[in-house]
Design a protein around this motif. Structure first.
Motif, mmCIF file in Angstrom:
data_model
loop_
_atom_site.group_PDB
_atom_site.id
_atom_site.type_symbol
_atom_site.label_atom_id
_atom_site.label_comp_id
_atom_site.label_asym_id
_atom_site.label_seq_id
_atom_site.Cartn_x
_atom_site.Cartn_y
_atom_site.Cartn_z
ATOM 1 N N LEU A 1 0.829 -1.206 0.000
ATOM 2 C CA LEU A 1 0.000 0.000 0.000
ATOM 3 C C LEU A 1 0.863 1.257 0.000
ATOM 4 O O LEU A 1 0.560 2.244 -0.674
ATOM 5 C CB LEU A 1 -0.928 -0.006 1.215
ATOM 6 N N GLU A 2 1.939 1.217 0.764
ATOM 7 C CA GLU A 2 2.825 2.381 0.833
ATOM 8 C C GLU A 2 3.535 2.623 -0.490
ATOM 9 O O GLU A 2 3.735 3.776 -0.895
ATOM 10 C CB GLU A 2 3.828 2.187 1.971
ATOM 11 N N LEU A 3 3.904 1.562 -1.182
ATOM 12 C CA LEU A 3 4.507 1.730 -2.499
ATOM 13 C C LEU A 3 3.487 2.257 -3.508
ATOM 14 O O LEU A 3 3.838 3.031 -4.406
ATOM 15 C CB LEU A 3 5.109 0.402 -2.975
ATOM 16 N N ALA A 4 2.233 1.841 -3.370
ATOM 17 C CA ALA A 4 1.179 2.395 -4.228
ATOM 18 C C ALA A 4 1.006 3.889 -3.962
ATOM 19 O O ALA A 4 0.807 4.686 -4.891
ATOM 20 C CB ALA A 4 -0.135 1.658 -3.979
ATOM 21 N N LEU A 5 1.102 4.290 -2.689
ATOM 22 C CA LEU A 5 1.040 5.705 -2.349
ATOM 23 C C LEU A 5 2.223 6.453 -2.945
ATOM 24 O O LEU A 5 2.067 7.566 -3.471
ATOM 25 C CB LEU A 5 1.038 5.874 -0.825
ATOM 26 N N ALA B 1 -4.757 12.496 -8.731
ATOM 27 C CA ALA B 1 -3.773 11.721 -7.981
ATOM 28 C C ALA B 1 -3.770 12.125 -6.519
ATOM 29 O O ALA B 1 -3.520 11.308 -5.642
ATOM 30 C CB ALA B 1 -2.386 11.899 -8.593
ATOM 31 N N ARG B 2 -4.068 13.406 -6.235
ATOM 32 C CA ARG B 2 -4.137 13.844 -4.833
ATOM 33 C C ARG B 2 -5.271 13.133 -4.109
ATOM 34 O O ARG B 2 -5.123 12.698 -2.968
ATOM 35 C CB ARG B 2 -4.349 15.354 -4.755
ATOM 36 N N ALA B 3 -6.418 12.992 -4.783
ATOM 37 C CA ALA B 3 -7.540 12.276 -4.166
ATOM 38 C C ALA B 3 -7.144 10.831 -3.868
ATOM 39 O O ALA B 3 -7.450 10.290 -2.787
ATOM 40 C CB ALA B 3 -8.757 12.320 -5.081
ATOM 41 N N LEU B 4 -6.430 10.191 -4.802
ATOM 42 C CA LEU B 4 -5.960 8.833 -4.577
ATOM 43 C C LEU B 4 -4.974 8.789 -3.419
ATOM 44 O O LEU B 4 -5.005 7.867 -2.591
ATOM 45 C CB LEU B 4 -5.308 8.291 -5.849
ATOM 46 N N SER B 5 -4.102 9.792 -3.338
ATOM 47 C CA SER B 5 -3.134 9.853 -2.247
ATOM 48 C C SER B 5 -3.832 9.927 -0.898
ATOM 49 O O SER B 5 -3.442 9.246 0.059
ATOM 50 C CB SER B 5 -2.212 11.067 -2.424
ATOM 51 N N LEU B 6 -4.879 10.749 -0.802
ATOM 52 C CA LEU B 6 -5.609 10.896 0.457
ATOM 53 C C LEU B 6 -6.270 9.578 0.864
ATOM 54 O O LEU B 6 -6.281 9.215 2.039
ATOM 55 C CB LEU B 6 -6.647 12.006 0.334
ATOM 56 N N VAL B 7 -6.829 8.854 -0.120
ATOM 57 C CA VAL B 7 -7.449 7.563 0.176
ATOM 58 C C VAL B 7 -6.407 6.578 0.680
ATOM 59 O O VAL B 7 -6.624 5.864 1.688
ATOM 60 C CB VAL B 7 -8.170 7.012 -1.070
ATOM 61 N N LEU B 8 -5.259 6.517 0.001
ATOM 62 C CA LEU B 8 -4.204 5.592 0.410
ATOM 63 C C LEU B 8 -3.654 5.946 1.792
ATOM 64 O O LEU B 8 -3.370 5.062 2.608
ATOM 65 C CB LEU B 8 -3.085 5.588 -0.627
ATOM 66 N N ILE B 9 -3.503 7.238 2.066
ATOM 67 C CA ILE B 9 -3.022 7.664 3.384
ATOM 68 C C ILE B 9 -3.993 7.205 4.466
ATOM 69 O O ILE B 9 -3.589 6.718 5.533
ATOM 70 C CB ILE B 9 -2.846 9.197 3.419
ATOM 71 N N ALA B 10 -5.297 7.350 4.210
ATOM 72 C CA ALA B 10 -6.301 6.923 5.180
ATOM 73 C C ALA B 10 -6.247 5.414 5.410
ATOM 74 O O ALA B 10 -6.308 4.944 6.556
ATOM 75 C CB ALA B 10 -7.693 7.334 4.701
ATOM 76 N N VAL B 11 -6.107 4.640 4.325
ATOM 77 C CA VAL B 11 -6.048 3.182 4.446
ATOM 78 C C VAL B 11 -4.792 2.754 5.206
ATOM 79 O O VAL B 11 -4.844 1.903 6.113
ATOM 80 C CB VAL B 11 -6.091 2.520 3.057
ATOM 81 N N ILE B 12 -3.660 3.343 4.855
ATOM 82 C CA ILE B 12 -2.408 2.988 5.524
ATOM 83 C C ILE B 12 -2.461 3.389 6.996
ATOM 84 O O ILE B 12 -2.001 2.653 7.881
ATOM 85 C CB ILE B 12 -1.215 3.658 4.821
ATOM 86 N N GLY B 13 -3.035 4.577 7.278
ATOM 87 C CA GLY B 13 -3.152 5.012 8.664
ATOM 88 C C GLY B 13 -4.011 4.064 9.485
ATOM 89 O O GLY B 13 -3.667 3.723 10.625
ATOM 90 N N ALA B 14 -5.143 3.617 8.924
ATOM 91 C CA ALA B 14 -6.012 2.681 9.633
ATOM 92 C C ALA B 14 -5.307 1.346 9.855
ATOM 93 O O ALA B 14 -5.400 0.749 10.938
ATOM 94 C CB ALA B 14 -7.306 2.479 8.840
ATOM 95 N N THR B 15 -4.584 0.872 8.834
ATOM 96 C CA THR B 15 -3.864 -0.391 8.959
ATOM 97 C C THR B 15 -2.765 -0.295 10.005
ATOM 98 O O THR B 15 -2.557 -1.214 10.813
ATOM 99 C CB THR B 15 -3.259 -0.794 7.602
#
Length: 230
Positions: free
Chosen positions: A58-62, A81-95
């Motif tokens: 996930l972090e590499l995808a970010l 891409a910023r919207a995608l970044s925010l989604v990935l940050i949220a997922v990584i933070g929750a994980t």
């Protein structure tokens, strides 16, 4: 002699516009994400959520999303891409938060004989949170790096000391990723803002969550694990 001297504050708006139009490089944020991915890839699998490779992937995808949104190419793709970044940050933070729960669970009801392993895991969770919240502040403040670089940003979410000073020597100053990473680091160690003040409810909430996670990690996990080592 006509005209204004180069360092006259009256030239500040034009200088700031020219500097902002260049855009901020994403390599600083990309390097921080890469470090976080390397750290999480060596965490003990029993202390992570899901497969060991999931969080680093996930972090590499970010990282890929961040580099794809290079602000030197100011297009609609940058905003998407910023919207995608925010989604990935949220997922990584929750994980990562779930990984912290796993570490705490192991301390309270699991086998605590491997104190060194718990210290490494807690340190990895803490470092990942520093990087992630640095990215959160970087993406939220005034609409993110894309908005700041195109001079379409809204009100400031963070008040940096440089914003309260008259700096004719550097009228085009604008916060970079390293400034936000520093804010994240100091909030994780002092559990409160230091020289940079939060101005909006969303950033105050983010700093509260980060300080709470850091307090649990440093105060409960590392302290207990170091005691086990003794």
């Amino acid at each position: 002699m006509s005209g204004q001297p180069p360092n006259d504050p009256g030239n500040a708006p034009g200088a700031a516009s020219a500097a902002a139009a260049i855009g901020e490089s994403r390599w600083g944020a990309g390097a921080a994400v890469l470090v976080a991915a390397l750290v999480t890839s060596v965490l003990p699998e029993r202390l992570t959520t899901g497969p060991r490779w999931a969080l680093p992937a996930l972090e590499l995808a970010l990282l890929a999303a961040l580099l794809a949104a290079n602000p030197r190419r100011l297009t609609r793709k940058s905003r998407d891409a910023r919207a995608l970044s925010l989604v990935l940050i949220a997922v990584i933070g929750a994980t990562n938060a779930l990984s912290l729960v796993s570490v705490v669970h192991q301390l309270l009801v699991g086998d605590v004989s491997t104190g060194r392993e718990l210290v490494y895991a807690a340190a990895g969770v803490w470092l990942t949170n520093v990087v992630l919240f640095g990215l959160v502040f970087w993406e939220l403040d005034r609409g993110g790096p894309h908005a700041r670089s195109t001079l379409t940003s809204g009100r400031a979410d963070l008040l940096f000391p440089q914003m309260t000073m008259d700096r004719p020597d550097d009228p085009a100053w604008s916060p970079s990723f390293m400034d936000y990473l520093y804010v994240s680091f100091t909030n994780s160690t002092a559990f409160s803002p230091t020289d940079t003040m939060p101005l909006t409810p969303r950033v105050k909430l983010a700093m509260t969550v980060q300080a709470l996670l850091s307090l649990v990690t440093l105060g409960l996990v590392i302290a207990r694990a170091v005691n086990v080592l003794g």
